[in-house]
Enzyme design. Structure first.
Site, short mmCIF file in Angstrom:
data_model
loop_
_atom_site.label_atom_id
_atom_site.label_comp_id
_atom_site.label_asym_id
_atom_site.label_seq_id
_atom_site.Cartn_x
_atom_site.Cartn_y
_atom_site.Cartn_z
N THR A 270 0.86 -1.18 0.00
CA THR A 270 0.00 0.00 0.00
C THR A 270 0.90 1.24 0.00
O THR A 270 2.12 1.13 -0.15
CB THR A 270 -0.92 0.00 1.23
OG1 THR A 270 -0.13 -0.06 2.42
CG2 THR A 270 -1.85 -1.21 1.19
N SER B 141 -8.51 -0.40 16.76
CA SER B 141 -8.34 -1.55 15.86
C SER B 141 -7.17 -2.42 16.30
O SER B 141 -7.23 -3.65 16.20
CB SER B 141 -8.17 -1.07 14.41
OG SER B 141 -6.93 -0.41 14.22
N LYS B 142 -6.09 -1.81 16.79
CA LYS B 142 -4.95 -2.59 17.28
C LYS B 142 -5.31 -3.30 18.58
O LYS B 142 -4.91 -4.46 18.79
CB LYS B 142 -3.74 -1.69 17.48
CG LYS B 142 -3.11 -1.21 16.19
CD LYS B 142 -2.59 -2.35 15.31
CE LYS B 142 -1.37 -3.04 15.91
NZ LYS B 142 -0.84 -4.07 14.99
N THR C 115 -8.08 -4.13 7.76
CA THR C 115 -6.72 -4.67 7.78
C THR C 115 -6.32 -5.13 9.18
O THR C 115 -5.85 -6.27 9.36
CB THR C 115 -5.72 -3.61 7.28
OG1 THR C 115 -6.03 -3.29 5.92
CG2 THR C 115 -4.30 -4.13 7.37
N TYR D 261 -7.47 4.02 15.13
CA TYR D 261 -6.26 3.20 14.98
C TYR D 261 -6.00 2.35 16.21
O TYR D 261 -5.87 1.12 16.13
CB TYR D 261 -5.04 4.08 14.69
CG TYR D 261 -3.73 3.38 14.96
CD1 TYR D 261 -3.39 2.23 14.25
CD2 TYR D 261 -2.85 3.84 15.94
CE1 TYR D 261 -2.19 1.57 14.50
CE2 TYR D 261 -1.66 3.18 16.19
CZ TYR D 261 -1.34 2.05 15.47
OH TYR D 261 -0.16 1.39 15.74
N SER D 262 -5.92 2.99 17.38
CA SER D 262 -5.59 2.23 18.58
C SER D 262 -6.69 1.24 18.94
O SER D 262 -6.40 0.15 19.46
CB SER D 262 -5.30 3.18 19.75
OG SER D 262 -6.39 4.02 20.04
N ASN E 225 6.70 4.79 20.50
CA ASN E 225 6.88 5.41 19.18
C ASN E 225 8.25 5.11 18.60
O ASN E 225 9.27 5.35 19.25
CB ASN E 225 6.72 6.93 19.28
CG ASN E 225 5.27 7.36 19.36
OD1 ASN E 225 4.45 6.68 19.97
ND2 ASN E 225 4.94 8.48 18.76
N THR F 275 1.09 -1.84 19.68
CA THR F 275 1.47 -0.48 20.04
C THR F 275 1.08 -0.17 21.49
O THR F 275 0.13 -0.76 22.03
CB THR F 275 0.76 0.52 19.11
OG1 THR F 275 0.97 1.86 19.57
CG2 THR F 275 -0.74 0.28 19.05
N ASP F 276 1.78 0.80 22.09
CA ASP F 276 1.40 1.25 23.43
C ASP F 276 0.12 2.08 23.40
O ASP F 276 -0.48 2.34 24.45
CB ASP F 276 2.53 2.05 24.09
CG ASP F 276 2.96 3.28 23.32
OD1 ASP F 276 2.43 3.53 22.21
OD2 ASP F 276 3.84 4.02 23.82
N GLU F 277 -0.33 2.49 22.22
CA GLU F 277 -1.52 3.33 22.14
C GLU F 277 -2.79 2.60 22.56
O GLU F 277 -3.81 3.23 22.85
CB GLU F 277 -1.68 3.90 20.73
CG GLU F 277 -0.54 4.84 20.36
CD GLU F 277 -0.78 5.59 19.07
OE1 GLU F 277 -1.92 6.04 18.85
OE2 GLU F 277 0.18 5.73 18.29
N LYS G 214 4.70 10.71 9.30
CA LYS G 214 4.87 10.68 10.75
C LYS G 214 5.70 11.87 11.22
O LYS G 214 6.41 12.51 10.45
CB LYS G 214 5.51 9.36 11.17
CG LYS G 214 4.69 8.12 10.80
CD LYS G 214 3.36 8.08 11.52
CE LYS G 214 2.55 6.83 11.19
NZ LYS G 214 3.05 5.62 11.83
N ASP H 208 -2.11 -9.64 0.33
CA ASP H 208 -2.90 -8.86 1.29
C ASP H 208 -3.42 -9.80 2.36
O ASP H 208 -4.01 -10.85 2.05
CB ASP H 208 -4.07 -8.19 0.55
CG ASP H 208 -4.76 -7.12 1.37
OD1 ASP H 208 -4.97 -7.33 2.58
OD2 ASP H 208 -5.12 -6.07 0.78
#
Length: 346
Positions: free
Chosen positions: A34, A158-159, A98, A155-156, A184, A130-132, A194, A57
């Site tokens: 992508t 979904s993670k 995704t 985003y966070s 990060n 991620t830490d998010e 970013k 994918d």
């Protein structure tokens, strides 16, 4: 060890691929290519007989099944994800498809493969997160592996969902999983949407350097090659069902980080007049912007013996120099939406 690395053409994934091949592992790089996935990121190892590439994918279950059958990996390192918070605000659907559905497909393909190998005890499914997912900290405290999840962005969220799926596949089916949650990352090959690469490239082009709010948000910064080292250690030695937080011991306010980058550029590539800090512009804060992240990496340090080796000052200088030395890598990306301009205003 033969590794199937998803998202291996991305920023962190390509660092893992380069390091793994350099250490003698066979690597199958699975990437959908992508906008943020670039084969240039793995060019240093692309000619190695230890490296192979699958343009695929993770949302396509049938293709995943074929890739497992063809390559017979010893472990999966799952890094394929949509990862930019601002883009998740504008278009959350891609993140759901995704990061959640894609992870489900990969888990099921891995489970079928592992079952077909008589549930080999040495197989590993390593999920990189991620830490998010933990939400936002106040002025004190650190995220540990026992911190409750409290995601604040699409985003966070979904993670966090993908993390829960991975744990469920361990508890329900016994799939030998390992999870890591990182702070990060920054370093070479970082896609310029970013913060750190955007600051560098905006500065070099004389553009405004946007800082959200007053720049008081705090992040713990981890040099990407240190992270890749931790990830390889976790997949090789991590305990199934265990999660490990990976942080750099490098907390900085965003505004201080930006000013440090400007100071490095002032020294390495001075402006005709003034300082790069003159380009700093404060803009409206991002919706749902977490105030502070900080990782306690004690578990991975004590159980697996990992420690970060690069301070943020040294890492930023190395990163700035890499961008100065590699314009051929970043120049084609300048016209991509979100590079040099703002997205995700809600």
């Amino acid at each position: 060890m033969k590794l199937l690395v998803t998202g291996g053409a991305g920023f962190i994934g390509s660092a893992v691929v380069r390091l793994a091949v350099g250490r003698g592992h066979e690597v199958v790089n699975l990437d959908a290519l992508t906008y943020a996935g670039r084969l240039e990121n793995v060019a240093p190892v692309a000619d190695s007989n230890l490296y192979s590439f699958e343009h695929a994918d993770i949302r396509n279950r049938a293709v995943l099944t074929r890739i497992f059958e063809d390559h017979q990996p010893d472990a999966v390192m799952h890094l394929a994800a949509e990862s930019h918070v601002d883009r998740s605000i504008d278009g959350p659907g891609d993140f759901i498809e995704t990061n959640i559905t894609g992870t489900y497909n990969l888990l099921e393909a891995a489970r079928a493969y592992w079952t077909g190998k008589d549930k080999a005890e040495d197989f590993r499914f390593h999920h990189i997160s991620t830490d998010e997912v933990y939400g936002s900290l106040g002025e004190t405290g650190l995220f540990t592996e026992d911190t409750p999840y409290d995601p604040r962005s699409p985003y966070s969220a979904s993670k966090a969902s993908s993390d829960h799926l991975v744990r469920a596949w361990f508890e329900t089916y016994g799939l030998p999983v390992v999870l890591t949650n990182c702070s990060n990352n920054y370093g070479p090959y970082h896609f310029p949407e970013k913060l750190i690469p955007k600051v560098i490239l905006n500065a070099l082009h004389g553009r405004e350097i946007p800082v959200y709010g007053q720049g008081l948000n705090v992040r713990d910064w981890l040099y990407v090659e240190d992270h890749a080292d931790a990830l390889l250690l976790a997949v090789e030695k991590g305990t199934p069902g265990r999660s490990y937080n990976v942080g750099g011991h490098n907390e900085r306010r965003n505004i201080d980080l930006v000013k440090t980058i400007c100071a490095i550029l002032d020294e390495k590539r001075p402006r005709d007049s003034g300082s790069y800090t003159d380009l700093i512009t404060y803009v409206a804060d991002r919706p749902g912007h977490d105030a502070r992240y900080a990782i306690d990496p004690t578990r991975i340090e004590t159980e697996l013996g990992w420690k970060p080796s690069v301070t943020v000052e040294t890492g930023l200088e190395k990163t700035v120099q890499w961008y100065l030395d590699n314009p051929d890598w970043w120049q084609p990306l300048l016209n991509v939406e979100g590079v040099g301009t703002r997205v995700g205003t809600g």
